[in-house]
Design a protein around this motif. Structure first.
Motif, PDB file in Angstrom:
ATOM      1  N   MET A   1       0.853  -1.199   0.000  1.00 62.20           N
ATOM      2  CA  MET A   1       0.000   0.000   0.000  1.00 62.20           C
ATOM      3  C   MET A   1       0.886   1.246   0.000  1.00 62.20           C
ATOM      4  O   MET A   1       1.903   1.290   0.680  1.00 62.20           O
ATOM      5  N   ALA A   2       0.487   2.266  -0.739  1.00 63.27           N
ATOM      6  CA  ALA A   2       1.279   3.486  -0.833  1.00 63.27           C
ATOM      7  C   ALA A   2       1.385   4.184   0.517  1.00 63.27           C
ATOM      8  O   ALA A   2       0.454   4.159   1.329  1.00 63.27           O
ATOM      9  N   THR A   3       2.519   4.819   0.762  1.00 62.01           N
ATOM     10  CA  THR A   3       2.712   5.576   1.996  1.00 62.01           C
ATOM     11  C   THR A   3       2.410   7.057   1.807  1.00 62.01           C
ATOM     12  O   THR A   3       2.348   7.801   2.791  1.00 62.01           O
ATOM     13  N   ARG A   4       2.208   7.473   0.541  1.00 59.15           N
ATOM     14  CA  ARG A   4       1.884   8.868   0.255  1.00 59.15           C
ATOM     15  C   ARG A   4       0.698   8.926  -0.707  1.00 59.15           C
ATOM     16  O   ARG A   4       0.367   7.948  -1.377  1.00 59.15           O
ATOM     17  N   ASN A   5       0.076  10.079  -0.776  1.00 59.65           N
ATOM     18  CA  ASN A   5      -1.011  10.248  -1.741  1.00 59.65           C
ATOM     19  C   ASN A   5      -0.438  10.390  -3.149  1.00 59.65           C
ATOM     20  O   ASN A   5       0.779  10.453  -3.353  1.00 59.65           O
ATOM     21  N   TRP A   6      -1.322  10.429  -4.130  1.00 61.38           N
ATOM     22  CA  TRP A   6      -0.909  10.429  -5.534  1.00 61.38           C
ATOM     23  C   TRP A   6       0.024  11.596  -5.852  1.00 61.38           C
ATOM     24  O   TRP A   6       1.019  11.433  -6.546  1.00 61.38           O
TER      25      TRP A   6
END
Length: 411
Positions: A1-6
């Motif tokens: 899962m990404a740790t930052r937004n887009w």
């Protein structure tokens, strides 16, 4: 899962990250957590979706696309992207009445923030929602539809009422669209231009007093516009709304007919939407304020141009949803794609908000804004009703965040 937004301007503060593979697993997870938020495709630019507790992605839940032709509806997984859903609907001869500018966003995430497309006769994406299934703070599975008195407050809900697992959407027969691009439209022609086609978007780089690009997405059977339509010039080759970006990233233009889902968005599913390296803000104003709002912003174009990659104006029809930026009023939305420099953008953003204040602006919930909470509450007539609903469904604040607390205070 990404740790930052887009966009990369938000680093999620979650202590734990989860990707449940079943609704039952999600229910257990929610019931055991004291702080939890669901993250979609990360296309929000602020901290409404951030948490110090559990961050949950729903992409691992079973894929659902269930069509009910008699009802004129489709029930889908909340995590499905609009572009993927549209392809499957079109194969069955069906369509959604409206799409946002990019097809990369998840259905549940877009709905929760009041995301929209454009068109005088088109309501935002959330207005197509006919039903919701969500896991509430105690781990219960709740199903609601338009027959429920609370429903209009539960659709655009900022992820604050529960984890949305399934969404039922209205569908219509598939249709074809032709997209034409016009250059250098006189600003005085904007009102007529917005009423001229199924979906219309106006783009300015704030370099002059004209609209740099006008994108008209018209029904395929509508007569094509003349080359000098409304004093503009017809584009002779495809363009991207952000200068310097490849035109092949944008949807087909020059009047080439195509299916609804390949023309209503501005950007193609297989490419990075917009510029990628950016910040975004958006304000929804009464439709009648179009000319005056544009004029007051044009007065500061020398400040806007250096920090703006592109500014887009769109229109959206009114709906009944409590927290929708289009609640009970037809709207003109003024959207800024800023450069990715918060320090440079901040003073200009403050001036934009000051100049738009007389028009009772409603911010897009997923974008960057600094409006005072009392101002935001004042322009949403059902703000108090939503606050009551929030307290009823999540009394312990499981789905609350610091930014949510700021705009929807606890007792």
């Amino acid at each position: 899962m990404a740790t930052r937004n887009w966009a990369g301007n938000i680093t999620y503060a979650a202590a734990r990250r989860h990707r449940p593979s079943s609704v039952d697993e999600l229910r257990r997870l929610v019931a055991a957590s004291d702080r939890l938020r669901v993250v979609g495709t990360g296309h929000s630019f602020n901290r409404f979706g951030d948490t110090t507790g559990d961050l949950v992605s729903l992409v691992g839940l079973p894929d659902t696309v269930e069509i009910d032709r008699d009802r004129g509806a489709v029930t889908v997984s909340g995590a499905i992207r609009y572009g993927d859903l549209a392809t499957r609907l079109h194969a069955q001869g069906l369509a959604l009445a409206n799409l946002a500018s990019l097809p990369h966003i998840s259905v549940a995430g877009a709905v929760a923030t009041g995301t929209h497309g454009s068109g005088d006769g088109n309501r935002n994406l959330a207005a197509a929602v006919a039903g919701l299934e969500l896991v509430t703070a105690d781990g219960d599975l709740l199903t609601v539809d338009r027959a429920d008195d609370r429903f209009a407050g539960m659709v655009v809900a900022l992820g604050a009422l529960g984890a949305v697992t399934r969404v039922t959407l209205d569908v219509v027969p598939a249709f074809d669209i032709r997209q034409y691009v016009h250059r250098e439209l006189p600003a005085a022609a904007l009102d007529e231009a917005f009423g001229s086609a199924y979906s219309v978007s106006a783009f300015t780089w704030w370099r002059s007093d004209r609209i740099d690009l006008l994108w008209r997405k018209q029904r395929a059977d509508q007569a094509p516009p003349p080359a000098d339509w409304l004093g503009a010039t017809a584009a002779r080759e495809p363009v991207h709304p952000v200068r310097g970006m490849p035109a092949e990233h944008a949807t087909a233009q020059l009047g080439e007919p195509g299916p609804w889902h390949e023309r209503l968005p501005h950007f193609r599913l297989g490419f990075t939407p917009s510029a990628g390296d950016e910040l975004q803000s958006e304000y929804h104003l009464p439709r009648a304020a179009l000319a005056d709002a544009f004029a007051t912003l044009a007065d500061i174009r020398d400040r806007l141009a250096p920090v703006t990659q592109v500014c887009e104006l769109r229109t959206v029809a009114a709906d009944e949803l409590w927290l929708s930026p289009n609640h009970d009023r037809d709207t003109v939305a003024v959207h800024f794609t800023w450069i990715a420099d918060e320090a440079a953008v901040a003073p200009v953003l403050a001036e934009v908000e000051r100049r738009l204040a007389p028009f009772a602006p409603r911010p897009h919930w997923g974008k960057v804004f600094t409006l005072d909470p009392t101002e935001v509450a004042a322009v949403h007539p059902r703000h108090g009703d939503f606050l009551t609903l929030l307290r009823d469904l999540d009394p312990a604040g499981t789905f609350r965040t610091a930014q949510l607390d700021r705009y929807f205070p606890r007792d």
